[in-house]
Design an enzyme around this catalytic site. Sequence first.
Site, PDB file in Angstrom:
ATOM      1  N   CYS A  66     -21.476  32.922 -13.077  1.00  0.00           N
ATOM      2  CA  CYS A  66     -21.366  31.637 -13.745  1.00  0.00           C
ATOM      3  C   CYS A  66     -19.914  31.173 -13.880  1.00  0.00           C
ATOM      4  CB  CYS A  66     -21.990  31.704 -15.139  1.00  0.00           C
ATOM      5  SG  CYS A  66     -21.907  30.118 -16.020  1.00  0.00           S
ATOM      6  N   ARG A  69     -18.468  29.394 -18.044  1.00  0.00           N
ATOM      7  CA  ARG A  69     -18.548  30.243 -19.247  1.00  0.00           C
ATOM      8  C   ARG A  69     -17.531  29.920 -20.347  1.00  0.00           C
ATOM      9  NH1 ARG A  69     -18.475  36.105 -16.598  1.00  0.00           N
ATOM     10  NH2 ARG A  69     -17.902  35.014 -14.676  1.00  0.00           N
ATOM     11  N   TRP A 239     -25.005  22.016 -18.148  1.00  0.00           N
ATOM     12  CA  TRP A 239     -25.021  20.755 -17.402  1.00  0.00           C
ATOM     13  C   TRP A 239     -24.785  21.099 -15.929  1.00  0.00           C
ATOM     14  CZ3 TRP A 239     -21.422  21.034 -21.610  1.00  0.00           C
ATOM     15  CH2 TRP A 239     -20.160  21.508 -21.252  1.00  0.00           C
ATOM     16  N   GLU A 244     -23.795  21.311  -6.906  1.00  0.00           N
ATOM     17  CA  GLU A 244     -25.132  21.930  -6.859  1.00  0.00           C
ATOM     18  C   GLU A 244     -26.152  20.959  -6.265  1.00  0.00           C
ATOM     19  OE1 GLU A 244     -26.216  24.448 -10.365  1.00  0.00           O
ATOM     20  OE2 GLU A 244     -24.699  23.215 -11.331  1.00  0.00           O
TER      21      GLU A 244
HETATM   22  C1  HEM Z   1     -22.307  24.473 -19.586  1.00  0.00           C
HETATM   23  C2  HEM Z   1     -22.286  24.207 -18.296  1.00  0.00           C
HETATM   24  C3  HEM Z   1     -22.557  25.226 -17.208  1.00  0.00           C
HETATM   25  C4  HEM Z   1     -22.160  25.045 -15.917  1.00  0.00           C
HETATM   26  C5  HEM Z   1     -21.394  23.860 -15.336  1.00  0.00           C
HETATM   27  C6  HEM Z   1     -22.611  26.209 -15.183  1.00  0.00           C
HETATM   28  C7  HEM Z   1     -22.442  26.370 -13.802  1.00  0.00           C
HETATM   29  C8  HEM Z   1     -23.074  27.343 -13.058  1.00  0.00           C
HETATM   30  C9  HEM Z   1     -23.188  27.323 -11.612  1.00  0.00           C
HETATM   31  C10 HEM Z   1     -22.665  26.214 -10.695  1.00  0.00           C
HETATM   32  C11 HEM Z   1     -23.824  28.447 -11.243  1.00  0.00           C
HETATM   33  C12 HEM Z   1     -24.187  28.867  -9.815  1.00  0.00           C
HETATM   34  C13 HEM Z   1     -25.583  28.311  -9.574  1.00  0.00           C
HETATM   35  C14 HEM Z   1     -25.973  28.279  -8.111  1.00  0.00           C
HETATM   36  O1  HEM Z   1     -25.071  28.319  -7.253  1.00  0.00           O
HETATM   37  O2  HEM Z   1     -27.180  28.215  -7.861  1.00  0.00           O
HETATM   38  C15 HEM Z   1     -24.138  29.190 -12.456  1.00  0.00           C
HETATM   39  C16 HEM Z   1     -24.790  30.415 -12.472  1.00  0.00           C
HETATM   40  C17 HEM Z   1     -25.260  31.003 -13.637  1.00  0.00           C
HETATM   41  N1  HEM Z   1     -25.102  30.529 -14.923  1.00  0.00           N
HETATM   42 FE1  HEM Z   1     -23.961  28.969 -15.520  1.00  0.00          FE
HETATM   43  N2  HEM Z   1     -23.245  27.096 -16.020  1.00  0.00           N
HETATM   44  C18 HEM Z   1     -23.251  26.516 -17.275  1.00  0.00           C
HETATM   45  C19 HEM Z   1     -23.867  27.040 -18.409  1.00  0.00           C
HETATM   46  C20 HEM Z   1     -24.622  28.205 -18.425  1.00  0.00           C
HETATM   47  C21 HEM Z   1     -25.395  28.656 -19.581  1.00  0.00           C
HETATM   48  C22 HEM Z   1     -25.537  27.892 -20.905  1.00  0.00           C
HETATM   49  C23 HEM Z   1     -25.951  29.855 -19.226  1.00  0.00           C
HETATM   50  C24 HEM Z   1     -26.832  30.786 -20.030  1.00  0.00           C
HETATM   51  C25 HEM Z   1     -26.908  30.752 -21.364  1.00  0.00           C
HETATM   52  C26 HEM Z   1     -25.537  30.137 -17.853  1.00  0.00           C
HETATM   53  C27 HEM Z   1     -25.901  31.279 -17.140  1.00  0.00           C
HETATM   54  C28 HEM Z   1     -25.756  31.403 -15.759  1.00  0.00           C
HETATM   55  C29 HEM Z   1     -26.343  32.495 -14.985  1.00  0.00           C
HETATM   56  C30 HEM Z   1     -27.139  33.682 -15.534  1.00  0.00           C
HETATM   57  C31 HEM Z   1     -26.029  32.246 -13.637  1.00  0.00           C
HETATM   58  C32 HEM Z   1     -26.422  33.110 -12.412  1.00  0.00           C
HETATM   59  C33 HEM Z   1     -27.832  32.724 -11.967  1.00  0.00           C
HETATM   60  C34 HEM Z   1     -28.395  33.668 -10.914  1.00  0.00           C
HETATM   61  O3  HEM Z   1     -27.960  34.851 -10.869  1.00  0.00           O
HETATM   62  O4  HEM Z   1     -29.278  33.227 -10.141  1.00  0.00           O
HETATM   63  N3  HEM Z   1     -24.726  29.128 -17.395  1.00  0.00           N
HETATM   64  N4  HEM Z   1     -23.655  28.501 -13.553  1.00  0.00           N
HETATM   65  N1  LIG Z   2     -25.685  24.319 -13.833  1.00  0.00           N
HETATM   66  C1  LIG Z   2     -26.547  25.209 -13.740  1.00  0.00           C
HETATM   67  N2  LIG Z   2     -26.893  25.695 -12.503  1.00  0.00           N
HETATM   68  C2  LIG Z   2     -27.548  26.886 -12.211  1.00  0.00           C
HETATM   69  C3  LIG Z   2     -27.311  28.048 -12.948  1.00  0.00           C
HETATM   70  C4  LIG Z   2     -28.014  29.223 -12.613  1.00  0.00           C
HETATM   71  C5  LIG Z   2     -28.910  29.236 -11.551  1.00  0.00           C
HETATM   72  C6  LIG Z   2     -29.123  28.069 -10.828  1.00  0.00           C
HETATM   73  C7  LIG Z   2     -30.130  28.062  -9.690  1.00  0.00           C
HETATM   74  N3  LIG Z   2     -29.659  28.913  -8.612  1.00  0.00           N
HETATM   75  C8  LIG Z   2     -30.548  28.901  -7.460  1.00  0.00           C
HETATM   76  C9  LIG Z   2     -30.035  27.883  -6.481  1.00  0.00           C
HETATM   77  C10 LIG Z   2     -30.980  27.693  -5.334  1.00  0.00           C
HETATM   78  C11 LIG Z   2     -30.284  28.200  -4.117  1.00  0.00           C
HETATM   79  C12 LIG Z   2     -28.932  28.616  -4.517  1.00  0.00           C
HETATM   80  N4  LIG Z   2     -28.781  28.292  -5.924  1.00  0.00           N
HETATM   81  C13 LIG Z   2     -28.457  26.901 -11.150  1.00  0.00           C
HETATM   82  C14 LIG Z   2     -27.217  25.767 -14.931  1.00  0.00           C
HETATM   83  C15 LIG Z   2     -28.549  26.068 -15.132  1.00  0.00           C
HETATM   84  C16 LIG Z   2     -28.783  26.588 -16.436  1.00  0.00           C
HETATM   85  C17 LIG Z   2     -27.654  26.678 -17.196  1.00  0.00           C
HETATM   86  S1  LIG Z   2     -26.332  26.118 -16.322  1.00  0.00           S
END
Ligand code: HEM
Ligand SMILES: N=C(Nc1cccc(CNC[C@@H]2CCCN2)c1)c1cccs1
Length: 364
Positions: A66, A69, A239, A244
């Site tokens: 993420c 954070r 958000w 994305e």
């Molecule tokens: C506040 C604005 C936030 C932004 C802009 C953000 C942005 C992102 C982005 C761009 C990713 C990669 C997603 C992808 O490529 O599919 C990500 C992954 C992740 N985020 Fe954040 N995030 C935010 C808040 C949060 C919150 C509130 C949580 C949990 C309480 C969180 C937990 C995670 C987790 C667990 C992943 C990894 C997901 C996976 O392993 O598939 N994020 N975040």
């Molecule tokens: N901005 C966000 N994006 C996000 C975060 C975690 C996981 C994902 C979804 N990941 C799966 C996608 C689908 C293919 C590659 N990425 C999106 C958030 C989602 C929930 C909190 S932040």
Amino acid sequence: RSTTAQVWEAAEEFIRLFHRENHDAGDPRDRLAAVRSELAETGTYRHTPEELVHGARVAWRNSNRCIGRLYWNSLRVRDRRESTDAEGIAAECFEHLREATNGGRVRPTITVFAPDAPDRPGPLIWSEQLVRYAGYGDHHSVTVGDARNAPLTEALLRLGWRGGAGTPFDLLPLVVQGVDDKPRWFDTPEDAVLEVPIGHPDDEGWAQWGLRWHAVPAISNMCLEIGGIHYPAAPFNGWYMGTEIGARNLADTDRYNLLPAVARRLGLDTSSDRSLWKDRALVELNRAVLHSFDRAGVTMADHHTESRRFLSHLEREERKGRDVGADWSWIVPPISGSATPVFHRTYEDRPSSTAYVHHPGAQD
Ligand code: HEM
Ligand SMILES: N=C(Nc1cccc(CNC[C@@H]2CCCN2)c1)c1cccs1
């Protein structure tokens, strides 16, 4: 399935962390003794409301993939551990969406439903996110909508859903499996989902495509693990970062695959990759997404700002004596990587026992 010894090890680590980071919680010894005996008697233990809030925030702070954070300590936590039935869980999910959307001023929020118990698994939300668009056709030849959601669309049709209007952006119902183990589906109320029409800042012609995307990303298929306790249904939202939607959801060939159409509209030479038509189409599609969310007054990060914020987060954590884990391949944005500061350094990918994890056997 965890043994009580494994649970105790994670519980002790979390309780000590909680007391270290919350000075008004006092000495951890009494709480540790209480948890140890509850664990010995019942095979599990119950988090206090304060432990649950801090645990959900720490799990976000530990999310190595993420980039967002920096604001980990302001996560809004909705404690709904008493919700165990599918109807109640669905209703709370839709209320979560309304509260998180907040008219466009998106608020990072999590709703925590019942944990796994020794005698029965907790509830599950089958949908990957609270808001998803249908993908019609089998996974290999999707004709209409978001191919990523073809399996979920199939499952819904098997569960009796009659399908939507057949547009590329049909909202899928939410699929919830309560503790009684039976999956049920629930139509998403219109007032719970804010959507943003996608247009280009310099070309009105894009409006004819009817592109749109939902305002709030809310992941609903991950398991929140806090100090050895598993919360398998704990939807969380932040958000969106523009890339994305602009570089993946609308651009990937196995999603909406819009780069050829955008390139044609821009009059680019698509006969050879060397004209970099894909790269120029990506930039314009990402400009359109950022412009459209701004026009709609919906919170959205751009990848440059979010990269700077992440490095500020790293600095602040270092000052607090905490190591930050990160996964470079997920942190670096999918376009213009080397134009963002997060690209020009490496990270340690550190495991943590308090974290958001994919259910075993899940995709991605
Ligand atoms: C506040 C604005 C936030 C932004 C802009 C953000 C942005 C992102 C982005 C761009 C990713 C990669 C997603 C992808 O490529 O599919 C990500 C992954 C992740 N985020 Fe954040 N995030 C935010 C808040 C949060 C919150 C509130 C949580 C949990 C309480 C969180 C937990 C995670 C987790 C667990 C992943 C990894 C997901 C996976 O392993 O598939 N994020 N975040
Ligand atoms: N901005 C966000 N994006 C996000 C975060 C975690 C996981 C994902 C979804 N990941 C799966 C996608 C689908 C293919 C590659 N990425 C999106 C958030 C989602 C929930 C909190 S932040």
